[in-house]
Design a protein around this motif. Structure first.
Motif, PDB file in Angstrom:
ATOM      1  N   PRO A  47      -6.887  65.243 -57.843  1.00 21.31           N
ATOM      2  CA  PRO A  47      -5.470  64.930 -57.617  1.00 21.31           C
ATOM      3  C   PRO A  47      -4.911  63.953 -58.652  1.00 21.31           C
ATOM      4  O   PRO A  47      -3.718  63.988 -58.960  1.00 21.31           O
ATOM      5  CB  PRO A  47      -5.438  64.321 -56.211  1.00 21.31           C
ATOM      6  CG  PRO A  47      -6.836  63.969 -55.881  1.00 21.31           C
ATOM      7  CD  PRO A  47      -7.728  64.834 -56.716  1.00 21.31           C
ATOM      8  N   ALA A  50      -4.334  66.062 -61.844  1.00 21.98           N
ATOM      9  CA  ALA A  50      -3.196  66.959 -61.593  1.00 21.98           C
ATOM     10  C   ALA A  50      -1.881  66.185 -61.668  1.00 21.98           C
ATOM     11  O   ALA A  50      -0.885  66.675 -62.218  1.00 21.98           O
ATOM     12  CB  ALA A  50      -3.345  67.642 -60.240  1.00 21.98           C
ATOM     13  N   THR A  51      -1.899  64.968 -61.130  1.00 24.17           N
ATOM     14  CA  THR A  51      -0.706  64.115 -61.205  1.00 24.17           C
ATOM     15  C   THR A  51      -0.382  63.765 -62.651  1.00 24.17           C
ATOM     16  O   THR A  51       0.789  63.760 -63.054  1.00 24.17           O
ATOM     17  CB  THR A  51      -0.921  62.838 -60.361  1.00 24.17           C
ATOM     18  OG1 THR A  51      -1.184  63.225 -59.005  1.00 24.17           O
ATOM     19  CG2 THR A  51       0.288  61.922 -60.419  1.00 24.17           C
ATOM     20  N   VAL A 167      -0.822  71.742 -62.664  1.00 22.00           N
ATOM     21  CA  VAL A 167      -0.461  71.271 -61.323  1.00 22.00           C
ATOM     22  C   VAL A 167      -0.544  72.425 -60.324  1.00 22.00           C
ATOM     23  O   VAL A 167      -1.089  72.272 -59.222  1.00 22.00           O
ATOM     24  CB  VAL A 167       0.955  70.644 -61.317  1.00 22.00           C
ATOM     25  CG1 VAL A 167       1.367  70.254 -59.903  1.00 22.00           C
ATOM     26  CG2 VAL A 167       1.021  69.446 -62.252  1.00 22.00           C
ATOM     27  N   ILE A 168      -0.033  73.586 -60.707  1.00 21.81           N
ATOM     28  CA  ILE A 168      -0.058  74.753 -59.813  1.00 21.81           C
ATOM     29  C   ILE A 168      -1.489  75.156 -59.481  1.00 21.81           C
ATOM     30  O   ILE A 168      -1.811  75.438 -58.317  1.00 21.81           O
ATOM     31  CB  ILE A 168       0.740  75.930 -60.429  1.00 21.81           C
ATOM     32  CG1 ILE A 168       2.225  75.568 -60.485  1.00 21.81           C
ATOM     33  CG2 ILE A 168       0.515  77.209 -59.632  1.00 21.81           C
ATOM     34  CD1 ILE A 168       3.073  76.539 -61.302  1.00 21.81           C
ATOM     35  N   TYR A 170      -4.097  73.259 -59.444  1.00 21.84           N
ATOM     36  CA  TYR A 170      -4.630  72.252 -58.509  1.00 21.84           C
ATOM     37  C   TYR A 170      -4.116  72.512 -57.088  1.00 21.84           C
ATOM     38  O   TYR A 170      -4.888  72.499 -56.128  1.00 21.84           O
ATOM     39  CB  TYR A 170      -4.268  70.827 -58.944  1.00 21.84           C
ATOM     40  CG  TYR A 170      -4.578  69.847 -57.836  1.00 21.84           C
ATOM     41  CD1 TYR A 170      -5.897  69.500 -57.547  1.00 21.84           C
ATOM     42  CD2 TYR A 170      -3.565  69.335 -57.022  1.00 21.84           C
ATOM     43  CE1 TYR A 170      -6.201  68.648 -56.496  1.00 21.84           C
ATOM     44  CE2 TYR A 170      -3.861  68.489 -55.975  1.00 21.84           C
ATOM     45  CZ  TYR A 170      -5.182  68.155 -55.715  1.00 21.84           C
ATOM     46  OH  TYR A 170      -5.484  67.331 -54.667  1.00 21.84           O
ATOM     47  N   ILE A 171      -2.822  72.724 -56.942  1.00 28.31           N
ATOM     48  CA  ILE A 171      -2.241  72.948 -55.607  1.00 28.31           C
ATOM     49  C   ILE A 171      -2.861  74.182 -54.953  1.00 28.31           C
ATOM     50  O   ILE A 171      -3.168  74.165 -53.754  1.00 28.31           O
ATOM     51  CB  ILE A 171      -0.703  73.074 -55.696  1.00 28.31           C
ATOM     52  CG1 ILE A 171      -0.091  71.708 -56.041  1.00 28.31           C
ATOM     53  CG2 ILE A 171      -0.114  73.618 -54.395  1.00 28.31           C
ATOM     54  CD1 ILE A 171       1.376  71.760 -56.428  1.00 28.31           C
ATOM     55  N   ALA A 174      -6.709  73.278 -54.197  1.00 27.22           N
ATOM     56  CA  ALA A 174      -6.970  72.061 -53.411  1.00 27.22           C
ATOM     57  C   ALA A 174      -7.533  72.336 -52.013  1.00 27.22           C
ATOM     58  O   ALA A 174      -8.435  71.611 -51.580  1.00 27.22           O
ATOM     59  CB  ALA A 174      -5.700  71.203 -53.324  1.00 27.22           C
TER      60      ALA A 174
END
Length: 178
Positions: A47, A50-51, A167-168, A170-171, A174
């Motif tokens: 996270p 990803a941030t 980011v996508i 990771y989401i 996750a």
């Protein structure tokens, strides 16, 4: 500085651009196969990196707006920050994979194909973007702004895609982290 001097200044960096563009993907690939013994998995990192990708995307967009508004100093600062964020992301990403097993995507059906399309394009473009970012950055710091603008038109959307898809990815993955 005249155009010839700008080109000479730019050429001084070409060897490093080539070396880094080849070495970074190779070193990352090698390090993926290395496990650090007796180190707990760094499972808290995904996270965070990803941030960092999200902030990179944000910095890129704000830098784009800044340069359109002729705010050169803000643009320069944001782009330098975006480069640094990408470097920090890479270090954290490699550290995670050197201490943790890769997470398998558990989705089924059409979403699985969407995920793998995004993942594969993200990975391929993250390799391709390295020389583009370096060349674009060098052209800026050597004040070769006309050549900088030409390549930035290619670099910006590719880099933004890599940051956003990071980011996508990771989401989407996750829920499957252990």
């Amino acid at each position: 500085m005249n155009q010839e001097e700008k080109l000479q200044a730019e050429k001084k960096y070409n060897k490093w651009i080539v070396i880094l563009s080849i070495a970074v993907p190779i070193v990352v690939a090698i390090l993926f196969g290395v496990r650090i013994p007796n180190v707990a998995p760094l499972s808290f990192l995904p996270p965070i990196y990803a941030t960092i990708n999200g902030f990179t995307a944000l910095f890129l967009v704000i830098a784009f707006v800044a340069i359109k508004k002729k705010n050169i100093v803000l643009h320069e600062n944001l782009m330098t920050t975006a480069v640094l964020c990408s470097a920090v992301f890479l270090v954290l990403y490699v550290a995670y994979h050197m201490t943790s097993d890769s997470t398998k995507f558990g989705g089924e059906g059409a979403i699985k194909y969407v995920y793998y399309f995004i993942l594969i394009t993200h990975i391929l473009l993250s390799i391709i973007i390295i020389p583009f970012v370096l060349i674009t950055y060098v052209r800026a710091i050597t004040e070769n702004f006309e050549r900088h603008k030409k390549i930035a038109r290619i670099t910006f959307p590719l880099w933004l895609y890599v940051a956003v898809t990071g980011v996508i990815v990771y989401i989407m993955i996750a829920p499957y982290y252990v």
